[in-house]
Design a protein around this motif. Structure first.
Motif: not given
Length: 411
Positions: A310-325
Motif C-alpha cells: 500500500x505504501x507504493x513504489x518506494x517500497x521496492x526501490x528501497x528493497x532492491x537497494x538493500x538487497x544489492x548491499x
C-alpha cells in the motif's frame, strides 16, 4: 505556498530561508532560460539522453512521449540517477523540466509491430548514448510539467506530428542481444541485463517501450509500472540468493541525512525480514495540509509478498537497494528502513530518490551493536519522531522481540 519576498531578497537562492529544499525562483529562471522560445516553436531540435515517458491514462491505448531538450551535446546526465544525486535540487529540476515531449497515441500491443514513430522511439531507447533528434509538433509546446511520485520530472508537451532521428549511436552489445532474442521472456531479459551491468533505470525504459520479452507478447508498459516492475523482479532474484547466505554477526545501523530527509537503516542478525516506513511532516510532499506527522509502513516476512504494498513504489526501490548491499557482502539480515520527510521537501520527483539514497547510505559507514536495544538507543539521536512511535509500528522489531515485551525496548 506563498513565500515572503523579503526572504527571497535576503536569501538569493543560497540559504533556503523559505524552508524549501530547493529554490523555486532559480528553478523557474533556469527552466525558462533553457526553454526560451520553445513555447512559440513547433520544432524542437536537440540531443535526447534518450528519454521517453509512457502514460497510463486510457490503457490499453496510451500516450507515448519521446522527449528531448532544446540543446545539443552530451545530455546523458539527464537520464542518470547517480549524477542527479550530486546536483542541487533546483539544477536537477530545471534540467529535467527542459525535456520537451511530443505525444502520440498508440495501442500497447503496437510494440510488437510498431508504426514508424514508435519504432524510432524504441531504437532511441536501445541506444546507450544521446541521440540527435527533432520533434516536429502539431502545435507549439504547451501543457504542464510532469511531476510524478514514481517517475522523474518531465517538461511540457505537444501532440507529435513527426519524430526525426538524425544520429543513432549503437546500443550496448548486451542490450542489442537481449532485444533481438524474441524467445526470452521479460523477466529473463530484465535479469540478464541487470547482471551484465545495465542499471535498472535504463532497463525500465526498455521495458516501457516494449523492447523486452517474448516477441508475440511484447507491449508498452506505462513508465510508473515499468519502474516498479523492474525493481521488484530484480530484488526478487537477489532475495532468492540472499536467503542462502549466512547471517550478519552484529546489528548494523546506517544513517543518512540529505535535503530535508533522514534515512535510517538497521540490519539485524536474523533471517530475511523487511520493512519500509515513511513519516511525512506537515508541509512535506504528501502531507501539505495536515496538522500532524503521518507515518505509514509496509513489510514482508521470509518468503516475501505476493500483493502490491500500500505504501507504493518506494517500497521496492528501497528493497532492491538493500538487497544489492546484502548480496555484495554475501550476508543475510532482517532489515528495517525508516525515512523521515520534513517541511520544505514538497515535490514528487520519483522513486529513484529513495533507491539512490538507500544505495548511498548502505555503501557508507555504519555503527556496530551487540543488541537491538543499543541500536535503537543510538538511532533515537537522529530521529525527530519519538522512537516509541516507530517501534510501536514496526513489524520487524515485533518479530525480533517476540519473546519479550516491546516495552522493554523503549526503556
Amino acid at each position: 505556498m506563498r513565500i515572503n519576498p523579503a526572504l527571497c531578497i535576503r536569501c538569493r537562492g543560497e540559504y533556503n530561508l523559505c524552508g524549501l529544499s530547493y529554490c523555486p525562483v532559480l528553478t523557474e529562471l533556469r527552466t525558462r532560460h533553457i526553454l526560451r522560445g520553445v513555447t512559440n516553436r513547433d520544432r524542437i531540435d536537440g540531443s535526447s539522453p534518450p528519454s521517453v515517458f509512457i502514460g497510463r491514462v486510457g490503457y490499453p491505448r496510451v500516450n507515448v512521449y519521446p522527449a528531448t531538450p532544446p540543446v545539443h551535446g552530451d545530455t546523458s546526465s539527464l537520464e542518470d540517477p547517480r549524477a542527479w544525486m550530486g546536483m542541487r535540487l533546483e539544477d536537477f529540476l530545471s534540467s529535467r523540466l527542459s525535456l520537451v515531449r511530443g505525444s502520440v497515441r498508440v495501442r500497447v500491443e503496437d510494440a510488437r509491430n510498431p508504426p514508424r514513430t514508435l519504432h524510432d522511439v524504441q531504437v532511441m531507447v536501445l541506444s546507450g548514448k544521446p541521440v540527435d533528434s527533432e520533434l516536429v509538433l502539431k502545435k507549439p509546446v504547451s501543457g504542464r510539467y510532469v511531476l510524478d511520485e514514481h517517475a522523474p520530472p518531465f517538461g511540457p508537451s505537444s501532440p507529435l506530428q513527426k519524430l526525426r532521428v538524425n544520429t543513432l549511436p549503437p546500443p550496448p552489445r548486451i542490450v542489442d542481444r537481449v532485444h533481438s532474442d524474441t524467445d526470452l521472456n521479460a523477466t529473463e531479459a530484465i535479469l540478464t541485463l541487470y547482471y551484465h551491468g545495465i542499471d535498472v533505470h535504463h532497463i525500465s525504459r526498455l521495458l516501457s517501450v516494449g523492447a523486452l520479452g517474448v516477441g508475440k507478447r511484447r507491449r508498452l508498459v506505462p513508465t510508473r509500472w515499468s519502474i516498479t516492475a523492474v525493481d521488484k523482479q530484480v530484488s526478487d532474484k537477489l532475495l532468492n540468493e540472499v536467503r542462502d547466505y549466512p547471517l550478519i554477526s552484529e546489528y548494523r545501523v546506517y544513517v543518512r541525512k540529505f535535503k530535508d530527509n533522514t534515512f535510517i537503516g538497521i540490519l539485524a542478525p536474523h533471517t530475511w525480514l523487511y520493512e519500509w516506513a515513511e513519516a511525512w511532516w506537515p508541509g512535506s510532499t504528501w502531507n501539505m495540509w495536515g496538522g500532524e506527522t503521518a507515518l505509514e509502513l509496509d513489510y514482508e516476512g521470509y518468503w516475501g509478498r505476493d500483493d502490491y504494498p500500500s505504501i507504493g513504489g518506494c517500497y521496492y526501490a528501497a528493497r532492491i537497494a538493500v538487497l544489492e548491499a546484502l548480496h555484495s557482502i554475501r550476508r543475510q539480515a532482517a532489515v528495517i528502513l525508516w525515512r523521515e520527510i520534513y517541511p520544505g521537501f514538497n515535490l514528487p520527483i520519483g522513486v529513484w530518490w529513495v533507491r539512490e539514497n538507500i544505495r548511498a547510505m548502505l555503501s557508507g559507514p555504519y555503527e556496530r551493536f551487540h543488541d537491538l536495544h543499543d541500536a535503537l538507543k543510538y538511532v533515537t539521536g537522529f530521529l525527530k519522531l519519538p522512537i516509541s512511535t516507530w517501534v510501536s509500528k514496526s513489524y520487524v522489531i515485533r518479530m525480533l522481540t517476540r519473546q519479550s515485551s516491546i516495552v522493554d525496548w523503549l526503556g
